[in-house]
Design a protein around this motif. Structure first.
Motif, PDB file in Angstrom:
ATOM      1  N   UNK B  59       0.823  -1.207   0.000  1.00  0.00           N
ATOM      2  CA  UNK B  59       0.000   0.000   0.000  1.00  0.00           C
ATOM      3  C   UNK B  59       0.863   1.266   0.000  1.00  0.00           C
ATOM      4  N   UNK B  60       2.012   1.225   0.661  1.00  0.00           N
ATOM      5  CA  UNK B  60       2.902   2.391   0.609  1.00  0.00           C
ATOM      6  C   UNK B  60       3.374   2.610  -0.825  1.00  0.00           C
ATOM      7  N   UNK B  61       3.699   1.523  -1.506  1.00  0.00           N
ATOM      8  CA  UNK B  61       4.044   1.622  -2.919  1.00  0.00           C
ATOM      9  C   UNK B  61       5.382   2.294  -3.159  1.00  0.00           C
ATOM     10  N   UNK B  62       5.747   2.429  -4.434  1.00  0.00           N
ATOM     11  CA  UNK B  62       7.068   2.964  -4.768  1.00  0.00           C
ATOM     12  C   UNK B  62       7.240   4.446  -4.421  1.00  0.00           C
ATOM     13  N   UNK B  63       6.141   5.160  -4.183  1.00  0.00           N
ATOM     14  CA  UNK B  63       6.283   6.586  -3.888  1.00  0.00           C
ATOM     15  C   UNK B  63       6.744   6.830  -2.456  1.00  0.00           C
ATOM     16  N   UNK B  64       6.644   5.820  -1.604  1.00  0.00           N
ATOM     17  CA  UNK B  64       7.086   5.994  -0.222  1.00  0.00           C
ATOM     18  C   UNK B  64       8.122   4.920   0.123  1.00  0.00           C
ATOM     19  N   UNK B  65       9.307   5.004  -0.503  1.00  0.00           N
ATOM     20  CA  UNK B  65      10.315   3.947  -0.315  1.00  0.00           C
ATOM     21  C   UNK B  65      10.798   3.810   1.129  1.00  0.00           C
ATOM     22  N   UNK B  66      10.851   4.916   1.874  1.00  0.00           N
ATOM     23  CA  UNK B  66      11.351   4.834   3.248  1.00  0.00           C
ATOM     24  C   UNK B  66      10.381   4.052   4.120  1.00  0.00           C
ATOM     25  N   UNK B  67       9.097   4.399   4.000  1.00  0.00           N
ATOM     26  CA  UNK B  67       8.080   3.677   4.773  1.00  0.00           C
ATOM     27  C   UNK B  67       8.104   2.198   4.396  1.00  0.00           C
ATOM     28  N   UNK B  68       8.302   1.943   3.093  1.00  0.00           N
ATOM     29  CA  UNK B  68       8.338   0.560   2.639  1.00  0.00           C
ATOM     30  C   UNK B  68       9.563  -0.166   3.192  1.00  0.00           C
ATOM     31  N   UNK B  69      10.685   0.543   3.276  1.00  0.00           N
ATOM     32  CA  UNK B  69      11.895  -0.073   3.825  1.00  0.00           C
ATOM     33  C   UNK B  69      11.693  -0.431   5.297  1.00  0.00           C
ATOM     34  N   UNK B  70      10.964   0.435   6.029  1.00  0.00           N
ATOM     35  CA  UNK B  70      10.704   0.122   7.445  1.00  0.00           C
ATOM     36  C   UNK B  70       9.881  -1.154   7.563  1.00  0.00           C
TER      37      UNK B  70
END
Lengths: 213, 406
Positions: B59-70
Motif C-alpha cells: 500500500x505504501x508503494x514505490x512513492x514511499x520507499x522509506x516507509x516501505x523499507x521500514x
C-alpha cells in the motif's frame, strides 16, 4: 510560485526523555512541544525546557492567547496552560488521522495527514466549517500575517508551503534539506517559523521572509 | 505521523501491543497496517504479522520507499525470529541502504543490528562484528539495544571469551530492566542460563568431568594440546588445525588423546576409526594410510610415534593432552545445539547455519525425530523443527563459529 530552500537559523534539542516532537505552538514567550505523554515548554532564547504538563500530546498543538489546544488520540483537548488541566474536548475532524493544528480568526485549523486536507473547525463544537485540499501529506498548520502555511512530509522529503486558503493553490514553497522532516509548524508572528522534527526529537527555527506589506 | 498512529507507535515501543491495537484496529491505511503488523508480531501471531506488513508495504508503494523499507525491516525481523534465514539477509541489505540514504539513522541502525544477529546465527562471527561496529549503539531504539548486547555476548561465547560475554550479558540485563518489557527480561535470563550451563566434557586418561565455558577458556591459554571434538579442531594455544572435514582423522586423534601418555593398540584404533570388529590386512593398510595423513595434518602441534602394539601421541610443546567432548554425545549434537535456542527452525535454515546440504540436515532430523529428540510441525515450506525438551542442553561450544582461530 516562489520557491526556495528553507533557511534553518537554529536547532533546538534533542532533549532528555523526548524521542518524538509531534507538534509545536508558541505562546509569545515559550514554544510548546507535543511529546507523546507531555506538553513541554521550551525557552527559545536559552534552548532549555522550562516546564512540562502531564497531557497526552500525540499530534498538533495550538494557542489561542489563553488556552492551549492539543490533539491526542482522536480528540482535540482544550488545556489550561497554568494547571495542565483538560477543560474540554471536541472530536478531531480526521478521527485520529489528524496532524497539525493552528488557531486563527476564532477557528481551529486542523491538518489531516494522509487525507491531504486542512479543516477549519468550530473550537466549541468541533463542527467542520470548511475543508481545503492539499496535494501533499499535511504535518503542521499555521497562520501568520493573514497567510496560511502548512508543513508537508512525504517519505524523506519535507517542505513548508503557503497556500491560498480559498483554492488550496501553492503560492510559496520552502524546501527542507533531504532527510529532515517537519512535524508541527508554528510562526512566532515575526520572522521565524518553528518546526517540529518528528523522531529526531529536535525543533528547528526557519527564517520567514516577510512578504512585501 | 498522525495522532492515532503516533499514539499507537508509542504504545508499541513501550511493549503494549493491545493499547496500540485499540487505536488502529479498524484502520486500513498503510501506516496503520504496518503498526498492526508489528502489534501482531509482539502478540506472537507471526503469520498474521507478516501478512499485514506485506500489505502495508504494497500500500505504501514505490512513492514511499522509506516507509516501505521500514516494513521490510520489520518483516526481516519476523523472518529471523521464525528462522526463515534464506530471505531475510538480502531484504535487510536493501532496506538498510534506503534508510541510511534518507537519514533515518535509527531504523538503519536497527536493520544493522538485525543483520548482525542473522550473521551470528549462521556462525559468520567476523562479519557480524563488522556490522555491529558500523553504527553507534546509542542510536538504537532501547529495545533493540538489548538484542545488540545479546549479539555481542553471542559472538564472545562462540569465540570462547568469557569476560566480554559476561559484561555484554550484564549490559543486556540492565538495558532490558530499563526498558521494562517482560519478554526481553525473560530472553536475557534464558541467555544467562544457557551461558551458565556446562559447555563441554573434559576427557583425559584419568579424569572425565564437565567444564563451564570459563574453564574451557582457561584450558586454551594453557600449554595443553586439546582435541576439541565440539568444534572438530586440534589446538595448542592459538595454533589450530581443523579436522572438520576429516572425521576419520578426528576419531583417530581423539582415541590417541584419550589414552595419552599411553599408546593405543592398532585394534582399538581400527575399531574407533572404521567401526570394524575383526581387522584384516586391508584394514591395517588403510590404518597406515590414515595415520600418515594424520601425521601430516597435525605436524605443527604434535608427532605420532609407532609403538610395538600401536601408536602414541607426542605433543611438541604442550605438556598435557585432553579431549573436549560435547557434554552429551549425540550423532547430531550441532543440530540439537541450534534447536536449543527454543525457536522453531526450518530445515533449510539449519542447513544454512551449519553449512551442510539440505539433504544431510533432513537425514539428521529424521533420525533425531525417530529418537524423539526433535519434533516437526507444519507442512512443506512451512515445516518447522523444535527440540523436544532436552533439559539444560548446553549449546555454547556446539554453535557454529567461522573463523574461531582469530
Amino acid at each position: 510560485m516562489k520557491h526556495s530552500a528553507a533557511d534553518i537559523i537554529r536547532e533546538y534539542g534533542p532533549f532528555p526523555d523526548v524521542d518524538d516532537v509531534a507538534g509545536v505552538s508558541f505562546d509569545g514567550s515559550h514554544i510548546w512541544l507535543a511529546t507523546g505523554d507531555r506538553l513541554r515548554a521550551l525557552d527559545p532564547q536559552s534552548g532549555e525546557i522550562s516546564r512540562s504538563l502531564d497531557v497526552a500530546a500525540h499530534a498538533g498543538t495550538a494557542f489561542d492567547g489563553e488556552h492551549l489546544f492539543q490533539i491526542a488520540d482522536a480528540v482535540i483537548q482544550k488545556v489550561d496552560p497554568k494547571s495542565g488541566q483538560v477543560l474540554a474536548t471536541i472530536p478531531a475532524p480526521g478521527a485520529g488521522g489528524d496532524s497539525g493544528l493552528a488557531w486563527a480568526e476564532g477557528s481551529l485549523w486542523v491538518g489531516q495527514h494522509r487525507g491531504r486536507k486542512i479543516h477549519q473547525v468550530d473550537p466549541g463544537t468541533g463542527k467542520v466549517l470548511r475543508t481545503i485540499e492539499s496535494d501533499r501529506f499535511v504535518t503542521g498548520v499555521t497562520w501568520v500575517d493573514g497567510e496560511l502555511w502548512h508543513g508537508t512530509w512525504e517519505d524523506s522529503r519535507s517542505d513548508l508551503r503557503r497556500i491560498d486558503p480559498e483554492t488550496g493553490d501553492v503560492l510559496e514553497r520552502l524546501d527542507m534539506p533531504p532527510g529532515i522532516g517537519v512535524s508541527g509548524l508554528e510562526s512566532d508572528g515575526g520572522e521565524r517559523f518553528f518546526c517540529g522534527g518528528g523522531s529526531s526529537g529536535k525543533v528547528r527555527a526557519v527564517r520567514r521572509a516577510r512578504s512585501g506589506g | 505521523m498522525d495522532s492515532l498512529i503516533a499514539a499507537a507507535a508509542r504504545a508499541l515501543s513501550a511493549g503494549d501491543p493491545l493499547a496500540a491495537l485499540k487505536r488502529i484496529a479498524l484502520r486500513d491505511d498503510p501506516p496503520a497496517l504496518a503498526l498492526r503488523g508489528i502489534a501482531m508480531a509482539q502478540l506472537g501471531d507471526l503469520v498474521r504479522a507478516r501478512e499485514l506488513l506485506a500489505s502495508a508495504a504494497r500500500a505504501f508503494g514505490p512513492k514511499e520507499p522509506v516507509a516501505r523499507a521500514r516494513c521490510a525491516v520489520a518483516g526481516a525481523e519476523i523472518a529471523l525470529v521464525t528462522r526463515d534465514l534464506g530471505r531475510s539477509l538480502q531484504a535487510l541489505n536493501a532496506a538498510r541502504a534506503v534508510l541510511e540514504m534518507s537519514g533515518d539513522r535509527r531504523n538503519a541502525a536497527h536493520a544493522g543490528y538485525l543483520q548482525a544477529r542473522h550473521l551470528l546465527l549462521i556462525g559468520r562471527l567476523d562479519e557480524a562484528q563488522d556490522v555491529l561496529d558500523e553504527f553507534d549503539a546509542d542510536i538504537l531504539p532501547p529495545a533493540s539495544l538489548v538484542g545488540r548486547e545479546l549479539v555481542v555476548a553471542g559472538i564472545a561465547i562462540r569465540r570462547i571469551r568469557t569476560e566480554p560475554a559476561w559484561s555484554a550479558l550484564e549490559r543486556a540485563k540492565r538495558a532490558a530492566e530499563d526498558v521494562g518489557i517482560a519478554a526481553l527480561v525473560a530472553e536475557v535470563e534464558q541467555a544467562v542460563a544457557a551461558f551458565g550451563a556446562p559447555a563441554a566434557r573434559l576427557v583425559a586418561r584419568d579424569v572425565e568431568r564437565l567444564l563451564h565455558l570459563e574453564e574451557v577458556e582457561k584450558l586454551m591459554t594453557a600449554d595443553t594440546l586439546i582435541v576439541d571434538a565440539c568444534r572438530n579442531v586440534v589446538r595448542t594455544g592459538t595454533k589450530i588445525v581443523s579436522l572438520a572435514a576429516r572425521p576419520v582423522l578426528l576419531a583417530l586423534i581423539r582415541a590417541l588423546a584419550e589414552a595419552w601418555p599411553e599408546d593405543v593398540p592398532r585394534e582399538t584404533l581400527l575399531k574407533r576409526a572404521f567401526g570394524v570388529r575383526h581387522a584384516d590386512e586391508s584394514h591395517r593398510a588403510r590404518l597406515r594410510v590414515e595415520m600418515a595423513r594424520l601425521r601430516n595434518a597435525i605436524r605443527p602441534l604434535a608427532e605420532l610415534s609407532a609403538t610395538k602394539r600401536g601408536f602414541v601421541l607426542r605433543p611438541d610443546t604442550a605438556c598435557r593432552v585432553v579431549v573436549l567432548a560435547p557434554p552429551i554425545e549425540d550423532d547430531h549434537a550441532q543440530v540439537l545445539a541450534l534447536l536449543g535456542d527454543g525457536e522453531a527452525w526450518s530445515s533449510s535454515a539449519l542447513a544454512l547455519a551449519l553449512s551442510v546440504s539440505p539433504r544431510t540436515i533432513q537425514r539428521a532430523l529424521r533420525e533425531l525425530a525417530r529418537d524423539g529428540k526433535v519434533e516437526a510441525f507444519g507442512r512443506g515450506r512451512a515445516c518447522r523443527w523444535i527440540a523436544s525438551r532436552v533439559p539444560g542442553f548446553p549449546t555454547s561450544l556446539l554453535l557454529p563459529a567461522m573463523g574461531i582461530s582469530s
